[in-house]
Design a protein around this motif. Sequence first.
Motif, mmCIF file in Angstrom:
data_model
loop_
_atom_site.group_PDB
_atom_site.id
_atom_site.type_symbol
_atom_site.label_atom_id
_atom_site.label_comp_id
_atom_site.label_asym_id
_atom_site.label_seq_id
_atom_site.Cartn_x
_atom_site.Cartn_y
_atom_site.Cartn_z
ATOM 1 N N HIS A 169 -7.199 -4.641 3.966
ATOM 2 C CA HIS A 169 -7.593 -5.625 2.954
ATOM 3 C C HIS A 169 -6.387 -6.435 2.488
ATOM 4 C CE1 HIS A 169 -9.806 -7.320 -0.445
ATOM 5 N NE2 HIS A 169 -8.774 -6.982 -1.223
ATOM 6 N N HIS A 170 -5.274 -5.770 2.259
ATOM 7 C CA HIS A 170 -4.058 -6.485 1.856
ATOM 8 C C HIS A 170 -3.473 -7.203 3.078
ATOM 9 C CE1 HIS A 170 -4.432 -3.564 -1.444
ATOM 10 N NE2 HIS A 170 -3.749 -4.432 -2.154
ATOM 11 N N LYS A 171 -3.150 -8.487 2.909
ATOM 12 C CA LYS A 171 -2.720 -9.312 4.047
ATOM 13 C C LYS A 171 -1.460 -10.124 3.758
ATOM 14 C CE LYS A 171 -6.580 -8.387 6.405
ATOM 15 N NZ LYS A 171 -6.600 -7.646 7.684
ATOM 16 N N SER A 172 -0.708 -9.763 2.748
ATOM 17 C CA SER A 172 0.446 -10.564 2.356
ATOM 18 C C SER A 172 1.473 -10.648 3.491
ATOM 19 C CB SER A 172 1.106 -9.970 1.117
ATOM 20 O OG SER A 172 2.321 -10.632 0.835
ATOM 21 N N ARG A 173 1.973 -11.853 3.731
ATOM 22 C CA ARG A 173 2.989 -12.049 4.759
ATOM 23 C C ARG A 173 4.354 -11.520 4.330
ATOM 24 N NH1 ARG A 173 2.019 -18.012 7.532
ATOM 25 N NH2 ARG A 173 -0.135 -17.662 8.212
ATOM 26 N N THR A 174 4.522 -11.314 3.042
ATOM 27 C CA THR A 174 5.821 -10.853 2.531
ATOM 28 C C THR A 174 5.857 -9.355 2.260
ATOM 29 O OG1 THR A 174 5.185 -11.313 0.233
ATOM 30 C CG2 THR A 174 6.242 -13.099 1.463
ATOM 31 N N ASN A 175 4.735 -8.669 2.499
ATOM 32 C CA ASN A 175 4.661 -7.233 2.206
ATOM 33 C C ASN A 175 4.719 -6.424 3.503
ATOM 34 O OD1 ASN A 175 4.148 -4.665 1.266
ATOM 35 N ND2 ASN A 175 2.089 -5.084 0.527
ATOM 36 N N PRO A 176 5.777 -5.645 3.711
ATOM 37 C CA PRO A 176 5.862 -4.835 4.930
ATOM 38 C C PRO A 176 5.002 -3.574 4.877
ATOM 39 C CG PRO A 176 7.785 -4.447 3.581
ATOM 40 C CD PRO A 176 6.990 -5.514 2.885
ATOM 41 N N PHE A 177 4.292 -3.353 3.754
ATOM 42 C CA PHE A 177 3.505 -2.137 3.588
ATOM 43 C C PHE A 177 2.062 -2.446 3.170
ATOM 44 C CE2 PHE A 177 7.898 -0.674 2.863
ATOM 45 C CZ PHE A 177 7.971 0.298 3.850
ATOM 46 N N ASN A 178 1.473 -3.480 3.769
ATOM 47 C CA ASN A 178 0.086 -3.829 3.440
ATOM 48 C C ASN A 178 -0.871 -2.669 3.674
ATOM 49 O OD1 ASN A 178 0.069 -6.666 2.567
ATOM 50 N ND2 ASN A 178 0.825 -7.114 4.624
ATOM 51 N N LEU A 179 -0.728 -1.994 4.796
ATOM 52 C CA LEU A 179 -1.638 -0.884 5.114
ATOM 53 C C LEU A 179 -1.471 0.253 4.112
ATOM 54 C CD1 LEU A 179 -3.738 0.401 6.974
ATOM 55 C CD2 LEU A 179 -1.850 1.281 8.378
ATOM 56 N N VAL A 180 -0.244 0.548 3.747
ATOM 57 C CA VAL A 180 0.020 1.597 2.752
ATOM 58 C C VAL A 180 -0.649 1.244 1.431
ATOM 59 C CG1 VAL A 180 1.827 2.732 1.426
ATOM 60 C CG2 VAL A 180 2.165 2.291 3.862
ATOM 61 N N ASP A 181 -0.586 -0.037 1.050
ATOM 62 C CA ASP A 181 -1.183 -0.459 -0.211
ATOM 63 C C ASP A 181 -2.710 -0.458 -0.170
ATOM 64 O OD1 ASP A 181 1.268 -0.699 -1.396
ATOM 65 O OD2 ASP A 181 1.488 -2.822 -0.949
ATOM 66 N N ASP A 182 -3.283 -0.441 1.027
ATOM 67 C CA ASP A 182 -4.727 -0.194 1.161
ATOM 68 C C ASP A 182 -5.029 1.293 0.976
ATOM 69 O OD1 ASP A 182 -5.517 -2.849 1.770
ATOM 70 O OD2 ASP A 182 -4.998 -2.562 3.884
ATOM 71 N N LEU A 183 -4.335 2.115 1.741
ATOM 72 C CA LEU A 183 -4.653 3.545 1.785
ATOM 73 C C LEU A 183 -4.318 4.275 0.495
ATOM 74 C CD1 LEU A 183 -3.467 4.438 5.418
ATOM 75 C CD2 LEU A 183 -5.758 3.815 4.640
ATOM 76 N N ILE A 184 -3.423 3.711 -0.324
ATOM 77 C CA ILE A 184 -3.027 4.400 -1.551
ATOM 78 C C ILE A 184 -4.117 4.370 -2.614
ATOM 79 C CG2 ILE A 184 -1.991 2.416 -2.748
ATOM 80 C CD1 ILE A 184 0.235 4.268 -3.700
ATOM 81 N N GLU A 185 -5.066 3.447 -2.523
ATOM 82 C CA GLU A 185 -6.008 3.234 -3.625
ATOM 83 C C GLU A 185 -6.753 4.503 -4.064
ATOM 84 O OE1 GLU A 185 -5.805 0.753 -5.408
ATOM 85 O OE2 GLU A 185 -4.817 -0.722 -4.164
ATOM 86 N N PRO A 186 -7.329 5.306 -3.171
ATOM 87 C CA PRO A 186 -8.010 6.521 -3.645
ATOM 88 C C PRO A 186 -7.069 7.582 -4.204
ATOM 89 C CG PRO A 186 -8.746 5.912 -1.429
ATOM 90 C CD PRO A 186 -7.511 5.125 -1.722
ATOM 91 N N PHE A 187 -5.766 7.453 -3.913
ATOM 92 C CA PHE A 187 -4.778 8.408 -4.433
ATOM 93 C C PHE A 187 -4.316 8.041 -5.844
ATOM 94 C CE2 PHE A 187 -4.265 8.961 0.181
ATOM 95 C CZ PHE A 187 -4.219 10.337 0.297
ATOM 96 N N ARG A 188 -4.481 6.792 -6.234
ATOM 97 C CA ARG A 188 -3.956 6.342 -7.517
ATOM 98 C C ARG A 188 -4.489 7.160 -8.704
ATOM 99 N NH1 ARG A 188 -0.979 1.582 -7.507
ATOM 100 N NH2 ARG A 188 -1.135 0.322 -5.603
ATOM 101 N N PRO A 189 -5.787 7.482 -8.747
ATOM 102 C CA PRO A 189 -6.264 8.249 -9.901
ATOM 103 C C PRO A 189 -5.588 9.612 -10.065
ATOM 104 C CG PRO A 189 -8.106 7.161 -8.831
ATOM 105 C CD PRO A 189 -6.917 6.985 -7.925
ATOM 106 N N SER A 190 -5.114 10.207 -8.986
ATOM 107 C CA SER A 190 -4.359 11.460 -9.117
ATOM 108 C C SER A 190 -3.070 11.220 -9.893
ATOM 109 C CB SER A 190 -4.029 12.037 -7.734
ATOM 110 O OG SER A 190 -5.193 12.458 -7.062
ATOM 111 N N VAL A 191 -2.408 10.101 -9.602
ATOM 112 C CA VAL A 191 -1.205 9.724 -10.347
ATOM 113 C C VAL A 191 -1.561 9.440 -11.798
ATOM 114 C CG1 VAL A 191 0.672 8.056 -10.520
ATOM 115 C CG2 VAL A 191 -0.127 8.782 -8.267
ATOM 116 N N ASP A 192 -2.679 8.729 -12.004
ATOM 117 C CA ASP A 192 -3.103 8.386 -13.363
ATOM 118 C C ASP A 192 -3.287 9.644 -14.210
ATOM 119 O OD1 ASP A 192 -3.266 5.901 -12.135
ATOM 120 O OD2 ASP A 192 -5.460 5.863 -12.102
#
Length: 299
Positions: free
Chosen positions: A202-225
């Motif tokens: 979903h993330h497609k930024s040309r300046t972000n070398p970790f677009n895929l990581v920023d997709d996959l992290i979403e379900p993990f965020r609530p654990s951090v929260d």
Amino acid sequence: MAWRGLHISNPARLTHRRRQIVVAPEASEELTFPVEDIAWIILDTPQLSISGSLLSALAENGVAMIVPDAKHHPAGVLISFHQHHAQSAIAHAQIGMTVPLQKRLWQRIVRAKIENQAAVLRAIGNDHAQALSAMASRVGSGDPGNLEAQAARAYWPQLFADFRRHDETRENALLNYGYAVVRAALARACAASGLLPAFGIHHKSRTNPFNLVDDLIEPFRPSVDRLAQRRANETDREELDVEDRRHMAGILNESVSIEEERLTILAATEVVAASLVRVIEGRNAGLLNTPALPLARRN
């Protein structure tokens, strides 16, 4: 399999000897750790030196090394480069993902994230959990209704009073530190699975070398929260100290469930990355495995 992490906050010299990470503090005896046991290292002090031999060993063994800035916020990560035996084939399959597949994957990710947000609220006895679960059930392919954002607007005020996500507050500092640690673990898992972190779902930024990581992290965020919310309630101190940072680095030892199996978040990042490879290669009709918090309803 790597299962441990090192959080180094005191002056020391780090070297490599006979497949051991050697940590030599200034004022105490040296410590050694097998390289194959270590998944991540956080260098939480500028008063460190590290040998080239150890850097090479860390890269070869897929150890993620997180480097902070002057304020101790994670600023960069060292991960392995093209170590997977099927790197080229996996990369081509990843880049060749169809738009419908990407939309279905994003639907699953967003549903899992909102369900886990609901689980966080349910765990603290907040009645808005049911509304979030209902929202998760309405997420369509590609999330055309942007229910992810709607859920966030309903979720954050219930977790923290008078909270805005990008303000410079203790709560946000705790969240950002925890997210950075999980992000590094996911980058490590993606590289180990042969995925290219720059090419997202979903993330497609040309300046972000970790677009895929920023997709996959979403379900993990609530654990951090959840971990940040507990820590924020323990003290009203504004800036994070070393114990706060060490506490949030412990996020990788927190538990989630995937397909009824209970495992650490560190292990879960590896399972999620491996399942994505199976999906893009057409070997997993059930789509992506996603982590579920305790009390979260399964998809």
